[in-house]
Enzyme design. Structure first.
Site, PDB file in Angstrom:
ATOM      1  N   ASP A 170       0.857  -1.185   0.000  1.00  0.00           N
ATOM      2  CA  ASP A 170       0.000   0.000   0.000  1.00  0.00           C
ATOM      3  C   ASP A 170       0.897   1.241   0.000  1.00  0.00           C
ATOM      4  O   ASP A 170       2.131   1.121  -0.077  1.00  0.00           O
ATOM      5  CB  ASP A 170      -0.915  -0.002   1.235  1.00  0.00           C
ATOM      6  CG  ASP A 170      -0.148   0.187   2.542  1.00  0.00           C
ATOM      7  OD1 ASP A 170       1.095   0.275   2.521  1.00  0.00           O
ATOM      8  OD2 ASP A 170      -0.799   0.276   3.596  1.00  0.00           O
ATOM      9  N   ASP A 203       1.411   4.839   2.295  1.00  0.00           N
ATOM     10  CA  ASP A 203       1.026   5.440   3.574  1.00  0.00           C
ATOM     11  C   ASP A 203       1.447   6.913   3.638  1.00  0.00           C
ATOM     12  O   ASP A 203       2.561   7.256   3.253  1.00  0.00           O
ATOM     13  CB  ASP A 203       1.725   4.688   4.730  1.00  0.00           C
ATOM     14  CG  ASP A 203       1.520   3.182   4.667  1.00  0.00           C
ATOM     15  OD1 ASP A 203       0.432   2.725   5.034  1.00  0.00           O
ATOM     16  OD2 ASP A 203       2.459   2.468   4.238  1.00  0.00           O
ATOM     17  N   ASP A 229      -3.233   4.358   2.873  1.00  0.00           N
ATOM     18  CA  ASP A 229      -3.547   4.717   4.258  1.00  0.00           C
ATOM     19  C   ASP A 229      -3.154   6.169   4.495  1.00  0.00           C
ATOM     20  O   ASP A 229      -2.075   6.594   4.079  1.00  0.00           O
ATOM     21  CB  ASP A 229      -2.747   3.838   5.251  1.00  0.00           C
ATOM     22  CG  ASP A 229      -3.236   2.395   5.275  1.00  0.00           C
ATOM     23  OD1 ASP A 229      -4.397   2.161   4.893  1.00  0.00           O
ATOM     24  OD2 ASP A 229      -2.450   1.526   5.675  1.00  0.00           O
TER      25      ASP A 229
HETATM   26  P1  TTP Z   1       2.072  -1.058   6.695  1.00  0.00           P
HETATM   27  O1  TTP Z   1       1.618  -0.160   5.616  1.00  0.00           O
HETATM   28  O2  TTP Z   1       1.164  -2.200   7.029  1.00  0.00           O
HETATM   29  O3  TTP Z   1       3.499  -1.702   6.397  1.00  0.00           O
HETATM   30  P2  TTP Z   1       4.736  -1.187   5.545  1.00  0.00           P
HETATM   31  O4  TTP Z   1       4.445   0.126   4.903  1.00  0.00           O
HETATM   32  O5  TTP Z   1       5.909  -1.251   6.438  1.00  0.00           O
HETATM   33  O6  TTP Z   1       4.915  -2.338   4.469  1.00  0.00           O
HETATM   34  P3  TTP Z   1       4.200  -2.466   3.047  1.00  0.00           P
HETATM   35  O7  TTP Z   1       5.223  -2.070   2.061  1.00  0.00           O
HETATM   36  O8  TTP Z   1       3.830  -3.916   2.947  1.00  0.00           O
HETATM   37  O9  TTP Z   1       3.004  -1.583   3.037  1.00  0.00           O
HETATM   38  O10 TTP Z   1       2.284  -0.241   8.030  1.00  0.00           O
HETATM   39  C1  TTP Z   1       3.143   0.892   8.097  1.00  0.00           C
HETATM   40  C2  TTP Z   1       3.379   1.305   9.504  1.00  0.00           C
HETATM   41  O11 TTP Z   1       2.222   1.827  10.085  1.00  0.00           O
HETATM   42  C3  TTP Z   1       3.826   0.164  10.401  1.00  0.00           C
HETATM   43  O12 TTP Z   1       5.060   0.506  10.974  1.00  0.00           O
HETATM   44  C4  TTP Z   1       2.847   0.087  11.494  1.00  0.00           C
HETATM   45  C5  TTP Z   1       2.130   1.401  11.418  1.00  0.00           C
HETATM   46  N1  TTP Z   1       0.727   1.278  11.798  1.00  0.00           N
HETATM   47  C6  TTP Z   1       0.319   1.832  12.998  1.00  0.00           C
HETATM   48  O13 TTP Z   1       1.109   2.421  13.723  1.00  0.00           O
HETATM   49  N2  TTP Z   1      -0.989   1.720  13.364  1.00  0.00           N
HETATM   50  C7  TTP Z   1      -1.896   1.069  12.598  1.00  0.00           C
HETATM   51  O14 TTP Z   1      -3.073   0.992  12.969  1.00  0.00           O
HETATM   52  C8  TTP Z   1      -1.432   0.485  11.342  1.00  0.00           C
HETATM   53  C9  TTP Z   1      -2.371  -0.254  10.449  1.00  0.00           C
HETATM   54  C10 TTP Z   1      -0.125   0.625  10.994  1.00  0.00           C
HETATM   55 MN    MN Z   2       2.677   0.403   3.797  1.00  0.00          MN
HETATM   56 MN    MN Z   3      -0.395   0.796   5.563  1.00  0.00          MN
END
Ligand code: TTP
Ligand code: MN
Ligand code: MN
Ligand code: MN
Length: 369
Positions: A204, A206, A293
């Site tokens: 995703d 973020d 996100d």
């Molecule tokens: P992710 O997007 O799940 O993971 P990522 O970006 O490291 O890997 P990917 O490339 O697969 O997307 O989560 C990103 C960060 O957000 C992770 O360190 C945890 C944090 N997080 C929170 O702090 N609270 C939450 O509710 C969620 C869903 C994530």
């Molecule tokens: Mn992510």
């Molecule tokens: Mn995420």
């Protein structure tokens, strides 16, 4: 006389937040094996076991060289008996039985396929598996009632299971930037998560949004989402309001691991015009679905939110574990609480937070634990 293989690797510190964990490392085969077992433990809701395998994998990611003999790992932390057994077997036989059996098991395959649906966690997937549902197609045929997130998850399954690339993340960044500047000039967005750690793909994208004037960020998410929706950018969104109750000198409740920022879990519709590199959208389709996100933080908590949302998940867990066990502090994505001094510690940057925790600063690219 000992060959290069025999040279002992310097013992690494045991918390992942005490060392650099780069994206590219020297022990991919071993780490892949441990990751399968970690994933299987997580899908079986055996969190402790999952963490143990993840910690072992992260230790290997931090090593400066390829391991050829298990003896080279003598004195290293984080490696339990089980992990060492797996490592030894892979080094000696090329594969580990338990890993191969897991990979081939119907349950593991089904649990991966089902939790690959946005909105489906291990509990739900396990329930469906025991009813004989093994794939998203089985699920559709079953006539189960799905919630809104799961319906979107099934509808966009193929797109959402394609890795998102950096170019697409940047294209979405421009859209979010536009939305934010339209509804609240002066607000700023930061790319967080895996892409901030230097990853070239992710599951995703973020973003963290804030405004330098404390309070101006209130209600921002609803406005951003309305703007994006009116422009046709959103296929799905679920906004959760800020539930962080701040009393005069800090949170009214102790900070938990799950933060309470205003956030939006969404699925974007990214078109060819926005991203010139949409080779992965099939046939005549001119757009693709991408998970996004977004989190909004008050300016005073920005450094904590940035640190908390940059990940990796294991790195975050290790930071919190370090804080509690080594410093008698509680770290969250909102604050840092010092139990000894009985006060909240302020910080304006990630560097300051590491310093307050008594840790060397680890930049985002070194947080790929
Ligand atoms: P992710 O997007 O799940 O993971 P990522 O970006 O490291 O890997 P990917 O490339 O697969 O997307 O989560 C990103 C960060 O957000 C992770 O360190 C945890 C944090 N997080 C929170 O702090 N609270 C939450 O509710 C969620 C869903 C994530
Ligand atoms: Mn992510
Ligand atoms: Mn995420
Ligand atoms: Mn992920």
């Amino acid at each position: 006389l000992c060959g290069a293989d025999e040279l002992a690797v310097v013992s690494l510190p045991s918390y992942a937040c005490q060392r650099h964990t780069p994206l590219l490392h020297h022990n991919t085969v071993l780490i892949d094996a441990l990751s399968i077992l970690a994933e299987n433990a997580e899908l079986s809701e055996n969190e402790g076991r999952g963490v143990a395998f993840r910690r072992a994998g992260a230790l290997l990611k931090s090593l400066p060289q390829e391991i050829r003999r298990v003896e080279q790992l003598r004195g290293q932390p984080c490696l339990g008996d089980h992990s060492l057994r797996v490592i030894k077997e892979v080094l000696e036989d090329g594969v580990c039985c338990e890993v191969e059996t897991t990979k081939e098991s119907r349950q593991f395959k089904a649990m991966k396929a089902l939790t690959g649906i946005f909105g489906v966690g291990a509990k739900t997937a396990d329930r469906w598996f025991r009813e004989g549902i093994h794939t998203p197609s089985d699920l559709q045929r079953s006539g189960h009632n799905l919630n809104r997130a799961q319906r979107a998850g099934v509808q966009y399954y193929d797109d959402l299971n394609q890795p998102v690339r950096k170019a697409e993340a940047d294209a979405i960044g421009l859209i979010v930037e536009k939305a934010v500047s339209e509804v609240l000039p002066g607000a700023k967005i930061t790319l967080i998560g895996g892409f901030r750690r230097g990853k070239e793909t992710g599951h995703d994208v973020d973003f963290l949004i804030t405004h330098p004037e404390e309070g101006r960020e209130e209600g921002l998410m609803a406005k951003v989402v309305s703007w994006l929706e009116a422009q046709g950018f959103l296929l799905y969104h679920k906004t959760t309001r800020n539930s962080y109750l701040e009393s005069k000198d800090g949170p009214a409740r102790p900070p938990s691991n799950m933060d309470r920022f205003e956030r939006c879990f969404s699925i974007f519709r990214l078109t060819r015009e926005e991203s010139s590199m949409l080779s992965q959208c099939s046939g005549s389709r001119s757009w693709m679905a991408v998970r996004v996100d977004m989190v909004v933080s008050p300016y005073s908590q920005f450094a904590f939110a940035l640190l908390g949302w940059t990940g990796s998940k294991l790195f975050e867990r290790e930071l919190r574990r370090w804080a509690v066990h080594e410093r008698a502090m509680t770290l969250s994505s909102h604050t840092l609480y010092d139990s000894t001094k009985r006060q909240y510690l302020r910080a304006n940057s990630e560097e300051e937070i590491f310093a307050l925790l008594g840790l060397e600063y680890i930049p985002p690219c070194g947080r790929n634990a």
